[in-house]
Scaffold this active site. Structure first.
Site, PDB file in Angstrom:
ATOM      1  N   CYS A   1       0.822  -1.208   0.000  1.00 35.72           N
ATOM      2  CA  CYS A   1       0.000   0.000   0.000  1.00 35.72           C
ATOM      3  C   CYS A   1       0.859   1.262   0.000  1.00 35.72           C
ATOM      4  O   CYS A   1       1.963   1.270   0.521  1.00 35.72           O
ATOM      5  CB  CYS A   1      -0.868   0.029   1.245  1.00 35.72           C
ATOM      6  SG  CYS A   1      -1.846  -1.452   1.455  1.00 35.72           S
TER       7      CYS A   1
ATOM      8  N   ARG B   1       5.343  -0.255  -6.184  1.00 38.27           N
ATOM      9  CA  ARG B   1       5.337  -1.063  -4.960  1.00 38.27           C
ATOM     10  C   ARG B   1       4.350  -2.220  -5.039  1.00 38.27           C
ATOM     11  O   ARG B   1       4.388  -3.115  -4.205  1.00 38.27           O
ATOM     12  CB  ARG B   1       4.988  -0.184  -3.764  1.00 38.27           C
ATOM     13  CG  ARG B   1       5.992   0.915  -3.541  1.00 38.27           C
ATOM     14  CD  ARG B   1       5.471   1.916  -2.554  1.00 38.27           C
ATOM     15  NE  ARG B   1       5.475   1.386  -1.218  1.00 38.27           N
ATOM     16  CZ  ARG B   1       6.460   1.545  -0.348  1.00 38.27           C
ATOM     17  NH1 ARG B   1       7.515   2.228  -0.703  1.00 38.27           N
ATOM     18  NH2 ARG B   1       6.392   1.049   0.856  1.00 38.27           N
TER      19      ARG B   1
ATOM     20  N   TRP C   1      -2.984  -2.737  -1.457  1.00 39.24           N
ATOM     21  CA  TRP C   1      -2.575  -4.108  -1.767  1.00 39.24           C
ATOM     22  C   TRP C   1      -3.356  -4.978  -0.780  1.00 39.24           C
ATOM     23  O   TRP C   1      -3.116  -4.922   0.422  1.00 39.24           O
ATOM     24  CB  TRP C   1      -1.074  -4.246  -1.573  1.00 39.24           C
ATOM     25  CG  TRP C   1      -0.495  -5.544  -2.033  1.00 39.24           C
ATOM     26  CD1 TRP C   1      -0.161  -5.889  -3.312  1.00 39.24           C
ATOM     27  CD2 TRP C   1      -0.146  -6.665  -1.217  1.00 39.24           C
ATOM     28  NE1 TRP C   1       0.368  -7.154  -3.334  1.00 39.24           N
ATOM     29  CE2 TRP C   1       0.386  -7.654  -2.066  1.00 39.24           C
ATOM     30  CE3 TRP C   1      -0.244  -6.932   0.151  1.00 39.24           C
ATOM     31  CZ2 TRP C   1       0.824  -8.889  -1.611  1.00 39.24           C
ATOM     32  CZ3 TRP C   1       0.195  -8.163   0.614  1.00 39.24           C
ATOM     33  CH2 TRP C   1       0.714  -9.120  -0.264  1.00 39.24           C
TER      34      TRP C   1
ATOM     35  N   ASN D   1      -1.821   2.056   5.807  1.00 42.97           N
ATOM     36  CA  ASN D   1      -0.919   0.960   5.428  1.00 42.97           C
ATOM     37  C   ASN D   1      -0.683   0.105   6.660  1.00 42.97           C
ATOM     38  O   ASN D   1      -0.513   0.648   7.752  1.00 42.97           O
ATOM     39  CB  ASN D   1       0.441   1.497   4.980  1.00 42.97           C
ATOM     40  CG  ASN D   1       0.373   2.243   3.667  1.00 42.97           C
ATOM     41  OD1 ASN D   1      -0.675   2.309   3.042  1.00 42.97           O
ATOM     42  ND2 ASN D   1       1.494   2.819   3.265  1.00 42.97           N
ATOM     43  N   GLY D   2      -0.611  -1.201   6.486  1.00 47.44           N
ATOM     44  CA  GLY D   2      -0.339  -2.073   7.633  1.00 47.44           C
ATOM     45  C   GLY D   2      -1.541  -2.961   7.936  1.00 47.44           C
ATOM     46  O   GLY D   2      -2.448  -3.101   7.106  1.00 47.44           O
TER      47      GLY D   2
ATOM     48  N   GLU E   1      18.550 -17.259  -6.784  1.00 45.39           N
ATOM     49  CA  GLU E   1      18.123 -15.919  -7.185  1.00 45.39           C
ATOM     50  C   GLU E   1      17.623 -15.943  -8.637  1.00 45.39           C
ATOM     51  O   GLU E   1      16.634 -15.294  -8.969  1.00 45.39           O
ATOM     52  CB  GLU E   1      19.292 -14.938  -6.987  1.00 45.39           C
ATOM     53  CG  GLU E   1      19.054 -13.531  -7.468  1.00 45.39           C
ATOM     54  CD  GLU E   1      17.855 -12.831  -6.859  1.00 45.39           C
ATOM     55  OE1 GLU E   1      17.284 -13.316  -5.858  1.00 45.39           O
ATOM     56  OE2 GLU E   1      17.445 -11.796  -7.410  1.00 45.39           O
TER      57      GLU E   1
ATOM     58  N   LYS F   1      13.876 -14.836  -9.771  1.00 46.33           N
ATOM     59  CA  LYS F   1      13.601 -13.810 -10.794  1.00 46.33           C
ATOM     60  C   LYS F   1      12.641 -14.358 -11.834  1.00 46.33           C
ATOM     61  O   LYS F   1      11.682 -13.710 -12.207  1.00 46.33           O
ATOM     62  CB  LYS F   1      14.881 -13.372 -11.521  1.00 46.33           C
ATOM     63  CG  LYS F   1      15.820 -12.456 -10.833  1.00 46.33           C
ATOM     64  CD  LYS F   1      15.356 -11.049 -10.673  1.00 46.33           C
ATOM     65  CE  LYS F   1      14.567 -10.911  -9.408  1.00 46.33           C
ATOM     66  NZ  LYS F   1      15.255 -10.711  -8.188  1.00 46.33           N
TER      67      LYS F   1
ATOM     68  N   GLU G   1       9.109 -14.771 -10.425  1.00 48.60           N
ATOM     69  CA  GLU G   1       8.483 -13.480 -10.102  1.00 48.60           C
ATOM     70  C   GLU G   1       7.887 -12.810 -11.330  1.00 48.60           C
ATOM     71  O   GLU G   1       6.773 -12.296 -11.277  1.00 48.60           O
ATOM     72  CB  GLU G   1       9.537 -12.513  -9.526  1.00 48.60           C
ATOM     73  CG  GLU G   1       9.829 -12.694  -8.064  1.00 48.60           C
ATOM     74  CD  GLU G   1      10.896 -11.711  -7.567  1.00 48.60           C
ATOM     75  OE1 GLU G   1      10.697 -11.177  -6.479  1.00 48.60           O
ATOM     76  OE2 GLU G   1      11.912 -11.494  -8.262  1.00 48.60           O
TER      77      GLU G   1
ATOM     78  N   HIS H   1      19.157 -36.792  -5.969  1.00 45.90           N
ATOM     79  CA  HIS H   1      18.388 -37.141  -4.775  1.00 45.90           C
ATOM     80  C   HIS H   1      16.920 -36.745  -4.912  1.00 45.90           C
ATOM     81  O   HIS H   1      16.230 -36.561  -3.909  1.00 45.90           O
ATOM     82  CB  HIS H   1      19.004 -36.479  -3.534  1.00 45.90           C
ATOM     83  CG  HIS H   1      20.399 -36.957  -3.266  1.00 45.90           C
ATOM     84  ND1 HIS H   1      20.670 -38.248  -2.880  1.00 45.90           N
ATOM     85  CD2 HIS H   1      21.594 -36.325  -3.371  1.00 45.90           C
ATOM     86  CE1 HIS H   1      21.986 -38.385  -2.740  1.00 45.90           C
ATOM     87  NE2 HIS H   1      22.558 -37.238  -3.037  1.00 45.90           N
TER      88      HIS H   1
ATOM     89  N   LYS I   1       6.778  -4.347  -3.907  1.00 47.95           N
ATOM     90  CA  LYS I   1       8.197  -3.986  -3.857  1.00 47.95           C
ATOM     91  C   LYS I   1       8.714  -4.008  -2.427  1.00 47.95           C
ATOM     92  O   LYS I   1       9.795  -4.479  -2.141  1.00 47.95           O
ATOM     93  CB  LYS I   1       8.372  -2.590  -4.461  1.00 47.95           C
ATOM     94  CG  LYS I   1       9.806  -2.096  -4.479  1.00 47.95           C
ATOM     95  CD  LYS I   1      10.605  -2.863  -5.491  1.00 47.95           C
ATOM     96  CE  LYS I   1      12.077  -2.556  -5.450  1.00 47.95           C
ATOM     97  NZ  LYS I   1      12.858  -3.631  -6.078  1.00 47.95           N
TER      98      LYS I   1
HETATM   99  C1  G6P Z   1       9.768  -8.130  -1.670  1.00 48.18           C
HETATM  100  C2  G6P Z   1      10.352  -7.696  -3.006  1.00 48.18           C
HETATM  101  C3  G6P Z   1      11.672  -8.425  -3.236  1.00 48.18           C
HETATM  102  C4  G6P Z   1      12.617  -8.195  -2.074  1.00 48.18           C
HETATM  103  C5  G6P Z   1      11.972  -8.577  -0.731  1.00 48.18           C
HETATM  104  C6  G6P Z   1      12.814  -8.094   0.444  1.00 48.18           C
HETATM  105  O1  G6P Z   1       9.372  -9.449  -1.735  1.00 48.18           O
HETATM  106  O2  G6P Z   1       9.455  -7.973  -4.057  1.00 48.18           O
HETATM  107  O3  G6P Z   1      12.266  -7.928  -4.431  1.00 48.18           O
HETATM  108  O4  G6P Z   1      13.767  -8.947  -2.265  1.00 48.18           O
HETATM  109  O5  G6P Z   1      10.705  -7.937  -0.610  1.00 48.18           O
HETATM  110  O6  G6P Z   1      12.827  -6.695   0.438  1.00 48.18           O
HETATM  111  P1  G6P Z   1      13.962  -5.803   1.042  1.00 48.18           P
HETATM  112  O7  G6P Z   1      13.519  -4.391   0.756  1.00 48.18           O
HETATM  113  O8  G6P Z   1      13.994  -6.083   2.517  1.00 48.18           O
HETATM  114  O9  G6P Z   1      15.239  -6.149   0.380  1.00 48.18           O
END
Ligand code: G6P
Length: 611
Positions: free
Chosen positions: A2, A27, A75, A100-101, A484, A488, A491, A507, A606
């Site tokens: 949010c 975000r 959100w 927010n929250g 990672e 990606k 995502e 395994h 985000k």
């Molecule tokens: C969300 C974002 C990710 C990020 C993660 C941790 O899931 O979409 O891209 O890696 O939060 O966020 P931070 O700001 O703590 O690195």
């Protein structure tokens, strides 16, 4: 997650609110809305599910305008993502709230307020705030006093903003667990959950602290701390250029940010490297003395930042001789941990506002760690403000939800940390230290060479467009790189991807391998290469298609069932940073081919400021 924007001015503020919401779009959100006090002092509200563009379109079709207002991108947590649940929420057409929250005791509050006759029109936890506030306002007659009384009854996390027809010259705001910043203008003032939303109107900000309540008027700002005592918060001038908000020549923010990596890595190294060592002051003046006492490291982070921590573990143990544990913050914060003596507690975060990482840091304070260090991209964030030591990653604002340049600069920061710890502890060989410092200096050039592989990676991406599943393999410090890479891909392309240490293949995951399951492998020319090659044979023997990112001297060739991307040669230690880049590009091109929303993938946010 949010986003909140608010403005009080002498001009119509709807355009400012909308622009602010657009700047927060990255975000992640699923509905948007705003409320203003119009010329007659009446509360007007407009909400839409979907994108801010839809709210903007709806706004064009109305006369709605005013000099004071609040706006929000939601959100969904409690209640479906629809217009009825979008913020602002109203009470009696005289109060509007954006939030927010999460309010954890919302059910009990809702039952009580309903019994007292308040009528609810949404499924959100937020709506209890606005009715509770009305109740307090009726009793106390002043918005600030009402908010102070109301927040005492709220359990959970909130950053919230309130406007009311009863005191139409002010916005009230409260922060507890969810960031808020006040933007200072000339004869006008603003509020947002992230300063990025206000950069078109000001570069001077006041950051609210935990428990603060603020009253924002056109020409004055008053702040009370958690105990209700009036306080001053120091204004901060924000210097970051306007680079962030603009995609420039690139089709997506993510692509722009991938290509920025040589530049931002260069920046992350600036003033931190001496002739043949990491400068002792890189982590602040008291770091050297503290580092000498470190005997263990505990790293805590989420998402991509967690993967950076996983790479750092290999470095810290191999180069600094320090036992290191890495854990995702959402697990760590609820686990009873045994703290080894002299353990440095390290958090890694792009935003510095991730709820679980912040909570883990707060728990750690009472748990007996030696000190806390934040590796973070946002100097004004809660994580930085609450940590003993900080290393800013200098990546500049990252807009694409899928983290790219933030990750590579985190890795740079963690390698600097490793070298600093290794030096003060005397565990790092001097010759190796000099070599690594030299290699770090060359890293921006190497990253540029990896980016130059883009046309080949785009070709390779075509093999994915129709696939549903993928395996990513790596060994040693390339295992987190594979993790990672898989993150990606899922995502932004929504292809199911899983990462395995290559040695684990037989395994279990080998059972999945067939012509429909491509296997992506990162293969620098290191001591594990021969073992990795055997793993690749295991895949080929089952008809699996290989996509291999390998050192140009690795002796792996393009051929039947093997698509090779030849990588520039790099020192083993730095290879996780370099090999991350082609995996980012691969995901990017696959997502573009599949037509997904690259910068704002579905369901993701985000900065995850709620649990
Ligand atoms: C969300 C974002 C990710 C990020 C993660 C941790 O899931 O979409 O891209 O890696 O939060 O966020 P931070 O700001 O703590 O690195």
């Amino acid at each position: 997650m949010c986003g909140i924007v608010g403005a009080v001015a002498e001009r119509n503020i709807t355009a400012i609110l909308l622009e602010g919401l657009k700047r927060l779009e990255y975000r992640g959100y699923d509905s948007a809305g705003l409320a203003v006090l119009d010329a007659a002092g009446q509360l007007q509200r407009l909400r839409r599910s979907g994108k801010v563009a839809e709210l903007e379109q709806a706004l064009r079709e109305t006369e709605l305008g005013g000099r004071l207002g609040i706006a929000h991108t939601r959100w969904a947590t409690h209640g479906a993502p629809c217009e009825r649940n979008a913020h602002p929420h109203l009470s009696g057409n005289e109060l509007a709230v954006v939030h927010n929250g999460i309010i954890e005791n919302h059910e009990a509050l809702r039952r009580r307020l309903q019994a007292e006759g308040y009528e609810f029109t949404s499924d959100t936890d937020t709506e209890v705030i606005v009715h509770l506030l009305r109740q307090k306002l009726d009793a106390l007659g002043d918005l600030a006093a009402a908010l102070q009384a109301a927040v005492k009854e709220l359990h959970g996390a909130y950053g919230l903003a309130v406007i009311s027809t009863r005191q139409p010259d002010r916005i009230l705001a409260a922060r507890s667990g969810s960031p808020l910043v006040i933007g200072l203008g000339l004869g006008e003032n603003f509020l947002a959950s992230d300063q990025l939303a206000l950069r078109q109107v000001t570069d001077r900000f006041l950051y609210l602290e935990e428990g603060d309540i603020a009253e924002i008027r056109r020409d004055a700002v008053r702040i009370w701390d958690v105990t209700g005592v009036p306080v001053q918060r120091e204004p901060v001038q924000y210097h970051e250029g306007a680079e962030a908000a603009d995609k420039g020549e690139f089709r997506h923010f993510m692509l722009k940010e991938i290509h920025e990596q040589p530049k931002v890595v260069q920046r992350a190294l600036e003033n931190r490297l001496g002739a043949d060592q990491v400068l002792p002051q890189a982590f602040g003046p008291q770091a050297a003395e503290l580092f000498a006492r470190v005997r263990n490291v505990q790293i805590v982070a989420c998402g991509t930042s967690y993967h950076a921590g996983m790479v750092a573990r290999y470095w810290l143990e191999a180069l600094a001789g320090l036992p290191c544990q890495v854990e995702v913050a959402s697990e760590f914060r609820y686990r009873k941990v045994v703290v080894q003596p002299d353990t440095l507690f390290v958090t890694i975060s792009q935003s510095g506002e991730t709820a679980d990482t912040l909570a883990a840091l707060r728990n750690a304070k009472a748990a007996g760690y030696l000190a806390s260090l934040a590796i973070c991209n946002v100097g004004t964030s809660s994580l930085v403000r609450e940590s003993d030591l900080t290393l800013l990653t200098q990546a500049g604002p990252e807009i694409g939800v899928a983290s790219t340049k933030a990750f590579t600069t985190q890795l740079v920061g963690l390698l600097l940390l490793t070298l600093s710890l290794g030096r003060v502890r005397g565990t790092l060989d001097g010759e190796l230290e000099r070599t690594l410092v030299e290699e770090l200096r060359r890293l921006p050039t190497r990253l540029g060479e990896a980016l130059a592989m883009d046309p080949r990676i785009e070709e390779v991406a075509e093999h994915f467009a129709e696939k549903q599943h993928t395996l990513f393999l790596g060994r040693g410090e390339q295992y987190p790189v594979a993790m990672e890479g898989a993150l990606k891909l899922k995502e932004i392309s929504y292809i199911h991807a899983e990462a395995y240490p290559a040695g684990e293949l037989k395994h279990g995951p080998l059972a999945l391998v067939d012509a429909h399951m491509p296997v992506v492998t990162v293969a620098p020319n290191n001591e594990l290469l021969e073992k990795l090659k055997s793993n690749l044979q295991e895949v080929r023997a089952r008809g699996g298609e290989l996509i291999v990112f390998a050192d140009r001297e690795a002796g792996i060739e393009n051929g039947e069932g093997t698509l090779l991307v030849k990588m520039p040669h790099i020192h083993d230690v730095l290879s996780p940073i370099l090999y991350t880049v082609p995996l980012q590009l691969l995901s990017y091109h696959v997502a573009v081919l599949r037509g997904t929303d690259v910068d704002q993938p579905r369901n993701l946010a985000k900065s995850v400021t709620v649990e």
